[in-house]
Write a protein that holds these residues in place. Structure first.
Motif, PDB file in Angstrom:
ATOM      1  N   GLY A  43       0.795  -1.227   0.000  1.00 11.11           N
ATOM      2  CA  GLY A  43       0.000   0.000   0.000  1.00 11.11           C
ATOM      3  C   GLY A  43       0.823   1.272   0.000  1.00 11.11           C
ATOM      4  O   GLY A  43       0.446   2.275  -0.574  1.00 11.11           O
ATOM      5  N   HIS A  44       1.985   1.182   0.689  1.00 13.58           N
ATOM      6  CA  HIS A  44       2.913   2.312   0.761  1.00 13.58           C
ATOM      7  C   HIS A  44       2.264   3.548   1.380  1.00 13.58           C
ATOM      8  O   HIS A  44       2.575   4.675   0.992  1.00 13.58           O
ATOM      9  CB  HIS A  44       3.508   2.632  -0.611  1.00 13.58           C
ATOM     10  N   THR A  45       1.373   3.307   2.331  1.00 15.41           N
ATOM     11  CA  THR A  45       0.828   4.428   3.095  1.00 15.41           C
ATOM     12  C   THR A  45       1.617   4.558   4.389  1.00 15.41           C
ATOM     13  O   THR A  45       2.412   3.685   4.738  1.00 15.41           O
ATOM     14  CB  THR A  45      -0.656   4.199   3.427  1.00 15.41           C
ATOM     15  N   PHE A  46       1.420   5.651   5.079  1.00 14.05           N
ATOM     16  CA  PHE A  46       2.114   5.873   6.354  1.00 14.05           C
ATOM     17  C   PHE A  46       1.073   6.167   7.428  1.00 14.05           C
ATOM     18  O   PHE A  46       0.004   6.714   7.135  1.00 14.05           O
ATOM     19  CB  PHE A  46       3.134   7.010   6.237  1.00 14.05           C
ATOM     20  N   PRO A  47       1.362   5.842   8.666  1.00 16.56           N
ATOM     21  CA  PRO A  47       0.359   6.012   9.723  1.00 16.56           C
ATOM     22  C   PRO A  47       0.483   7.319  10.510  1.00 16.56           C
ATOM     23  O   PRO A  47      -0.294   7.535  11.431  1.00 16.56           O
ATOM     24  CB  PRO A  47       0.661   4.829  10.651  1.00 16.56           C
ATOM     25  N   GLY A  48       1.424   8.168  10.159  1.00 21.95           N
ATOM     26  CA  GLY A  48       1.728   9.334  10.993  1.00 21.95           C
ATOM     27  C   GLY A  48       0.712  10.455  10.905  1.00 21.95           C
ATOM     28  O   GLY A  48      -0.377  10.310  10.334  1.00 21.95           O
ATOM     29  N   ALA A  49       1.084  11.598  11.482  1.00 21.88           N
ATOM     30  CA  ALA A  49       0.171  12.718  11.683  1.00 21.88           C
ATOM     31  C   ALA A  49       0.290  13.744  10.563  1.00 21.88           C
ATOM     32  O   ALA A  49       1.388  14.164  10.202  1.00 21.88           O
ATOM     33  CB  ALA A  49       0.468  13.392  13.017  1.00 21.88           C
ATOM     34  N   ALA A  50      -0.860  14.157  10.047  1.00 24.69           N
ATOM     35  CA  ALA A  50      -0.908  15.201   9.024  1.00 24.69           C
ATOM     36  C   ALA A  50      -2.298  15.807   9.057  1.00 24.69           C
ATOM     37  O   ALA A  50      -3.232  15.198   9.571  1.00 24.69           O
ATOM     38  CB  ALA A  50      -0.635  14.617   7.639  1.00 24.69           C
ATOM     39  N   ILE A  51      -2.426  17.001   8.501  1.00 25.86           N
ATOM     40  CA  ILE A  51      -3.771  17.537   8.289  1.00 25.86           C
ATOM     41  C   ILE A  51      -4.072  17.431   6.793  1.00 25.86           C
ATOM     42  O   ILE A  51      -3.167  17.130   5.996  1.00 25.86           O
ATOM     43  CB  ILE A  51      -3.931  18.982   8.810  1.00 25.86           C
ATOM     44  N   PRO A  52      -5.320  17.652   6.367  1.00 25.25           N
ATOM     45  CA  PRO A  52      -5.636  17.506   4.946  1.00 25.25           C
ATOM     46  C   PRO A  52      -4.742  18.396   4.087  1.00 25.25           C
ATOM     47  O   PRO A  52      -4.623  19.593   4.341  1.00 25.25           O
ATOM     48  CB  PRO A  52      -7.104  17.958   4.873  1.00 25.25           C
ATOM     49  N   PHE A  53      -4.086  17.774   3.118  1.00 23.97           N
ATOM     50  CA  PHE A  53      -3.225  18.470   2.155  1.00 23.97           C
ATOM     51  C   PHE A  53      -2.051  19.190   2.819  1.00 23.97           C
ATOM     52  O   PHE A  53      -1.453  20.096   2.237  1.00 23.97           O
ATOM     53  CB  PHE A  53      -4.036  19.464   1.309  1.00 23.97           C
ATOM     54  N   GLY A  54      -1.724  18.814   4.046  1.00 26.22           N
ATOM     55  CA  GLY A  54      -0.629  19.477   4.754  1.00 26.22           C
ATOM     56  C   GLY A  54       0.730  19.091   4.194  1.00 26.22           C
ATOM     57  O   GLY A  54       0.946  17.982   3.716  1.00 26.22           O
ATOM     58  N   MET A  55       1.656  20.028   4.301  1.00 27.05           N
ATOM     59  CA  MET A  55       3.020  19.772   3.843  1.00 27.05           C
ATOM     60  C   MET A  55       3.746  18.841   4.806  1.00 27.05           C
ATOM     61  O   MET A  55       4.485  17.958   4.395  1.00 27.05           O
ATOM     62  CB  MET A  55       3.762  21.102   3.746  1.00 27.05           C
ATOM     63  N   VAL A  56       3.523  19.066   6.092  1.00 27.03           N
ATOM     64  CA  VAL A  56       4.131  18.180   7.084  1.00 27.03           C
ATOM     65  C   VAL A  56       3.308  16.907   7.162  1.00 27.03           C
ATOM     66  O   VAL A  56       2.090  16.956   7.365  1.00 27.03           O
ATOM     67  CB  VAL A  56       4.193  18.854   8.468  1.00 27.03           C
ATOM     68  N   GLN A  57       3.962  15.782   6.955  1.00 28.33           N
ATOM     69  CA  GLN A  57       3.325  14.477   7.132  1.00 28.33           C
ATOM     70  C   GLN A  57       4.309  13.699   7.995  1.00 28.33           C
ATOM     71  O   GLN A  57       5.262  13.110   7.500  1.00 28.33           O
ATOM     72  CB  GLN A  57       3.024  13.855   5.763  1.00 28.33           C
ATOM     73  N   LEU A  58       4.077  13.812   9.273  1.00 23.72           N
ATOM     74  CA  LEU A  58       5.036  13.418  10.316  1.00 23.72           C
ATOM     75  C   LEU A  58       4.758  11.990  10.750  1.00 23.72           C
ATOM     76  O   LEU A  58       3.720  11.719  11.342  1.00 23.72           O
ATOM     77  CB  LEU A  58       4.893  14.395  11.488  1.00 23.72           C
ATOM     78  N   GLY A 668      -4.734  -3.784   3.318  1.00 26.87           N
ATOM     79  CA  GLY A 668      -6.055  -3.614   2.732  1.00 26.87           C
ATOM     80  C   GLY A 668      -6.122  -2.870   1.419  1.00 26.87           C
ATOM     81  O   GLY A 668      -7.210  -2.562   0.940  1.00 26.87           O
ATOM     82  N   ILE A 669      -4.993  -2.519   0.827  1.00 26.38           N
ATOM     83  CA  ILE A 669      -5.015  -1.913  -0.507  1.00 26.38           C
ATOM     84  C   ILE A 669      -4.189  -2.805  -1.429  1.00 26.38           C
ATOM     85  O   ILE A 669      -3.045  -3.110  -1.138  1.00 26.38           O
ATOM     86  CB  ILE A 669      -4.428  -0.489  -0.502  1.00 26.38           C
ATOM     87  N   ALA A 670      -4.817  -3.240  -2.520  1.00 23.74           N
ATOM     88  CA  ALA A 670      -4.201  -4.268  -3.363  1.00 23.74           C
ATOM     89  C   ALA A 670      -3.204  -3.683  -4.357  1.00 23.74           C
ATOM     90  O   ALA A 670      -3.181  -4.011  -5.529  1.00 23.74           O
ATOM     91  CB  ALA A 670      -5.296  -5.032  -4.109  1.00 23.74           C
ATOM     92  N   GLY A 671      -2.356  -2.804  -3.873  1.00 26.05           N
ATOM     93  CA  GLY A 671      -1.349  -2.159  -4.725  1.00 26.05           C
ATOM     94  C   GLY A 671      -1.032  -0.830  -4.087  1.00 26.05           C
ATOM     95  O   GLY A 671      -1.673  -0.419  -3.114  1.00 26.05           O
ATOM     96  N   ASN A 672      -0.045  -0.142  -4.611  1.00 25.12           N
ATOM     97  CA  ASN A 672       0.283   1.188  -4.066  1.00 25.12           C
ATOM     98  C   ASN A 672      -0.955   2.076  -4.112  1.00 25.12           C
ATOM     99  O   ASN A 672      -1.669   2.075  -5.109  1.00 25.12           O
ATOM    100  CB  ASN A 672       1.358   1.887  -4.902  1.00 25.12           C
ATOM    101  N   ASP A 673      -1.131   2.860  -3.080  1.00 27.01           N
ATOM    102  CA  ASP A 673      -2.269   3.778  -3.101  1.00 27.01           C
ATOM    103  C   ASP A 673      -2.067   4.870  -4.151  1.00 27.01           C
ATOM    104  O   ASP A 673      -3.041   5.525  -4.555  1.00 27.01           O
ATOM    105  CB  ASP A 673      -2.487   4.391  -1.714  1.00 27.01           C
TER     106      ASP A 673
END
Lengths: 784, 784
Positions: A43-58, A668-673
């Motif tokens: 899936g290549h997703t991350f579980p960290g903290a961000a707001i919608p469309f935020g630059m920081v994805q911590l 749960g995602i059958a490939g990269n998001d």
């Protein structure tokens, strides 16, 4: 005065439309998101903290194995596109930038790790966590929700909490023991790391709480600059760094001074700083790190503007509110696991593109100059080959204002680009030239057609034409000359895929040209829109690569992806990539029956393992027969039965993909998001329709898997989809109504959505072969 | 109405004051400059084109041997501090930035070389010029004057002409043959080069005439950014580059496209671009390259603002006018070789500091952020250990407005510095920490005392105090604690030199504090001003290094420079570095006689070769006995006999240094020019006085070697020095008058100069032992 009539209708009808309210104890949207979906394997997703469309994805990074030059798809590295793999036992630290779901990567900027002074100033290795500052952790202590992440670092007994605003990451570290606590700022750490990726980095200790700095990397982004300002809630008592280089600072001071301790400038390619604190048991130290692509001054201003206080809970609350606001725009009824899948997909669809400018509007352009966004928000991170299909169309419905600003951002890129073309795959003021096509074009035309404003249509027209006629780009010169990209010419690799994608993009330009009254260009690009025909091989019925002289390349294997002229798809899939003219293709093939057979075979066939080569996001899981859902080129294919008058087959296959390719689990995602494209496919399809051909105003009907969905539009109206009699087995549409009027076509229009209304599907376990099966019921095709 | 009285006085008195006008056929100032003086061996000057204080200093580079890490003073490299050595047979190309006369170096940015397409795209090696694009040249075809340089490249029959404005270098290349001409833009070339110095470079081909780009280097300047915009007078027909790196561009495009030809982005650490033209015999191609430290946008704006046209001769003329304006500020009478030496020294005194900001006022600060200079011109390049002595005092007379702006620039540095101290040796937004002391302090105080305005005195006070109390700096913590820098403590190297220089700098602070009414600080720094006494060894009479416990370091050799606690000077020279309190030192020594003996011995002694080690700028030529004129610490020493009442001995030694250490030949400077300090020594001394102790308002009288000198002051007044009866043998002052009043002291004041007036010396071959020999005639000393 009470308007009793309205009140009655509102209350009564709303409850009538909400049959499932009472029947499940459902969690609200925010709580339905599971940020761990997609964090295992592909899936290549991350579980960290961000707001919608935020630059920081911590987000925590659990691995960053070095990759070797010219080996971008080293599978061991590829797993770490988002820095986090669910099955990993240790966390290296928390870095501030991540891609959501990409198939190549970069970023991982400014990794911070709380630790103890007796731990090595090296990350250490996976097999031996005690060799470094990395720490073991357990999912049992991990808690995450949109905008918030928490974990306990077991090796050091430190509780970590993270939250974020758009440009600031907010960390809270609680230390269990008295003693020497240390916070590491690692300027070396990177995602898709290799020796030499950090071109330069610099840290300034402004005072005993404030630190600024920047780094430049030469990674997927060729020349990438990022600046930060970092402030601690408590003064550090000592600081210093290690520099894994022999010759750090040419200057005289160096000779005598132990620059590595308490010297307020740290510079080099391999800098890892530490800040030491005395802590008592239970003490929390907070830190805020602001990003800027402009300067450290910009980062300091961003910090002050966004989070001037030290109230972690306030920022966490604001992040939650921001998410609730966005997630609440779609209200659904479905059982909780569906809700989880849906709201997580919605969450993932709001993580990119990202805001990319300082609070004062200044941003770094693709020309590496600093510009100011006048009257719009500047965005970056355009994975356009993926996202033109469904993510951007999705944003035209849910986020029309942002969609307009994204187009202004792409037009700024165009104006600043030395090539004078629109972005291909761009992020952080860099163009990666990743994948093929010029798919900013359909995004822009689609938005225009759908009435998105906020951008200059004439400028947009110039930009799409320039992008489609830039001869040096990827075989376009030959394409313009002979009507296709020849396999033996320049950029002959993937020549068949390029040709069909160019032809589609060109069709969208013809639509814009016509809308703007540019007859000459409308005609020219309408001609180009059928260039796919130049690669149609009547002998096999496939779109095939051919040479300049017109010969089909041999040997031909329609099951194989690599070496056949296709990218991330084979002849079976790519021959159907004619979203603008499915009817035209059907005619070439020899009629509906052949076409339907073709689709049936595709969904039924079993691919030999070697044929999947080049389709790295599948590993079997993302496939239905020979249809590869894990890669994008076929995302519209399940909907194509509609064009041959048998929508019930689309309904069946869509429901199968919805059921099989998405689940409420870490894998749960059958490939990269793919920056939200996979998620956007789900969002549309779950509601019963999908933008097969962006640039038209139509959404093609599939089969919903939600009992109800209400879209709260920016214009204040709402659009409701109701699937009556829905169940796992009831996958077929018996009939449908739009605003109470029977709907006997397999598409709805954008206009029908945004003016608000009700779309009702009546579901059953058996197909209604008559519903919307007439020629006139079929969606748009150029050849109609 | 004609004012006959003024006219009469002007004409009559002027002619009366100009006895030498008729007797020599003298060249005007501009034509008297010989830019080749100092280009052989030790002078480290360059012959290329620049305007006064211009950022662009466009000059041929004849060599740049790589230097090895930790071997900064590799003699083979050291020769090339300015890029050019007079005896070299070949030119590599023409680069836009150079230091004038430094003892360490950097720069050499953006080398351009016209050549032919059949020459290799490598510079080639000295022994075999045909191995590269370097070309043989001859001084016979070389013509240079301030702001203009011309040479014929013999190997390719190309005539090169160069001129410049402040931020733009203007090149004119005339090709002799028909055929394939090529112009190279070398992003690798550097002065003080080493493998890896270029951190990153980038070129954009904006169109077929305009090119922009930048590079970052990690050299003497740790993190140095420079941007350019380059425009050709004629479109190039082809371009490309070589990149001496294996992995240039991580991105997909790379796989298929031959990016090295006609691809408009070139990026990497080792980029060398070429631009090809068809030329006919005799055709000229011009190019203009503008610099910016801010951005390529800034460089483009600088280009447009400064040289919007293609008239090479116009720019050349403007450069000449700029020089004539500045050089004309001092009018002298002397025989032509003296005039040549003098005006060349004046020329060299106007080459640095340099303007360092865009035309719109934006500049890169030491914090690497972009700032705007509000109401002043921002300068960089402060070689303060050298230039506080005479160059900056010289500028307070000739360039008071610029002197004020230079101080504002240093105060900006202070405010932006993470250390919150003034520059030590800074250039291009970098601090090198080169040499010792905090000599921005005397520069600022000297300017304040002399009434230079345009800067905030309170801020300046804060800056000098902060700089003098920054404990981590170079032994200052110990110095403040125990009154000297101990040889065995941190930064114990050169501890004796540091101590005496700190004490002098501190004395200047006491002066400023007193002027601003800061009694406490005035007292504190007056105490610190005599800290030199803590290192006075009564046993030997020398200033010596001592340990924390008070022990003198052993073995002690007063002739040796290295390992004795001194830098670029030995005990004999450094013990006299107490400009603020010569009388105090005389008292410590035991009186005038001992002091005079000490000076006599110094000028008479013969240094054993091994004692000169560490005084690399001398090679014998720059010495009078043990006095080393090639290095700065002794520059005031010739003037010290005045403090013991025997000015005639100063007169003799000054005239000897004037005669022996300067000549109108390529090796005419007896040591590095040190960004104009050696030249400023000449300018002052030739006029008969010298600022022994900047921070006082006094210039100490030596012995002039000019018949007449008129300084045209910025305030519209003029100050005239007239040396009557001057000759090579008539070196002694018999008497003197200031404005017609007999002058019986060995100094004049700044006020006496800037209010205008006439200083007349009556010269003779025999000393007048009575003139100005009384105690009261002696210049300022703290202990008086």
């Amino acid at each position: 005065m009470i308007d009793w009539k309205t009140l009655f209708i509102t209350v009564f009808c709303a409850s009538a439309l909400l049959p499932s309210v009472a029947r499940t104890q459902k969690k609200p949207p925010y709580e339905s998101v599971d940020v761990f979906i997609g964090t295992r394997e592909m899936g290549h997703t991350f579980p960290g903290a961000a707001i919608p469309f935020g630059m920081v994805q911590l987000s925590p990074d659990t691995g960053n194995p070095p990759f070797l030059k010219d080996n971008m798809y080293n599978p061991a590295v590829y797993r770490y596109c988002a820095g986090y793999q669910y099955d990993d036992p240790t966390i290296i630290g928390f870095s501030h930038t991540h891609f959501n779901g990409t198939g190549h990567s970069d970023l991982g900027d400014f990794l911070i790790m709380p630790t103890r002074r007796d731990r090595p100033l090296e990350p250490g290795v996976v097999g031996n966590p005690d060799s470094g500052f990395r720490s073991r952790f357990s999912h049992a202590t991990e808690r995450a929700a949109p905008g918030y992440y928490r974990v306990r670092l077991e090796d050091t007994d430190i509780d970590v909490e993270l939250t974020a605003s758009s440009r600031v990451g907010f960390h809270k570290y609680t230390f269990s023991d008295n003693g020497d606590s240390r916070i590491i700022l690692d300027m070396i750490h990177s995602i898709y790391d290799y020796d030499g990726k950090v071109i330069w980095s610099s840290i300034r200790i402004e005072n005993d709480r404030l630190v600024t700095g920047f780094r430049q990397t030469h990674g997927w982004g060729r020349t990438r600059y990022l600046y930060f300002a970092l402030v601690f809630s408590k003064p550090f008592k000592r600081y210093g760094y290690m520099n894994n280089e022999s010759a750090p600072y040419r200057g005289f001071w160096d000779k005598a001074m132990k620059q590595k301790d308490n010297f307020p400038e740290m510079t080099g390619r391999k800098v890892r700083a530490y800040f030491d604190f005395d802590t008592v048991a239970g003490e929390s130290i907070c830190l805020k790190l602001a990003l800027s692509a402009v300067s450290t001054d910009g980062a300091r201003q961003n910090l002050e503007a966004e989070i001037p206080h030290w109230d972690f809970e306030q920022t966490r609350r604001e992040a939650r509110l921001a998410w609730e606001r966005e997630l609440g725009k779609v209200e659904i009824d479905a059982e909780q696991s569906r809700r989880t899948i849906f709201y997580t997909a919605l969450y993932h669809s709001l993580l990119s593109p990202i805001e990319y400018m300082d609070h004062n509007g200044r941003y770094r352009g693709i020309d590496q100059n600093i510009h100011r966004a006048e009257g719009f928000t500047h965005y970056t991170l355009f994975s356009l080959w993926d996202t033109y299909r469904a993510l951007h169309p999705w944003l035209t419905i849910l986020q029309p204002r942002r969609a307009g600003d994204m187009i202004r951002s792409m037009l700024a890129h165009y104006e600043q680009s030395v090539h004078r073309i629109l972005p291909i795959w761009s992020f952080h003021a860099n163009e990666t030239w990743c994948m093929i096509g010029y798919h900013a074009v359909p995004v822009i035309v689609d938005a225009f057609i759908k009435g998105i404003d906020g951008f200059d249509a004439e400028k947009a027209f110039q930009a799409v034409v320039d992008s489609a006629t830039h001869a040096p780009y990827s075989g376009l010169g030959n394409y313009m000359k002979i009507g296709y990209v020849p396999a033996d010419g320049e950029f002959g690799e993937n020549s068949a895929s390029k040709t069909v994608e160019y032809a589609y993009d060109d069709w969208t330009i013809s639509r814009l040209a016509r809308a703007l009254g540019r007859t000459r260009e409308a005609e020219e690009f309408t001609r180009r829109a059928v260039n796919y025909r130049n690669l149609f091989d009547p002998g096999t019925g496939f779109i095939r690569a051919r040479t300049t002289s017109g010969k089909w390349t041999e040997p031909f294997d329609p099951l194989k992806t690599s070496g056949q002229g296709y990218i991330e798809g084979n002849a079976w899939n790519y021959s159907l990539h004619i979203p603008q003219d499915i009817r035209g293709y059907i005619r070439l093939l020899g009629g509906d029956k052949v076409f339907i057979d073709r689709l049936d075979s595709l969904f039924r066939q079993k691919l030999p393992a070697e044929s999947v080569a080049g389709s790295e996001d599948t590993a079997g899981a993302g496939m239905v027969g020979g249809y590869i859902h894990g890669n994008e080129p076929g995302h519209h294919i399940p909907y194509l039965y509609n064009y041959a008058g048998i929508p019930w087959k689309t309904q069946a296959i869509v429901r199968r993909v919805l059921a099989e390719m998405y689940s409420a689990t870490p894998d749960g995602i059958a490939g990269n998001d793919d920056t939200g494209q996979m998620s956007a496919w789900y969002l549309f399809s779950a509601m019963g329709f999908y933008p097969v051909c962006p640039g038209s105003d139509q959404y093609v009907i599939g089969s919903p898997c939600l009992d109800r969905a209400v879209i709260h539009l920016e214009n204040g109206r709402k659009f409701t989809m109701l699937a009556r009699n829905l169940s796992a087995g009831n996958i077929y549409i018996q009939s449908a109504e739009m605003n109470g009027v029977p709907l006997a076509r397999t598409y709805i229009t954008h206009e029908e959505i945004i003016r608000g209304g009700n779309l009702v599907f009546h579901m059953s376990a058996k197909p209604n072969r008559n519903w919307a099966s007439s020629r006139g019921a079929s969606p748009y095709s150029l050849s109609d």
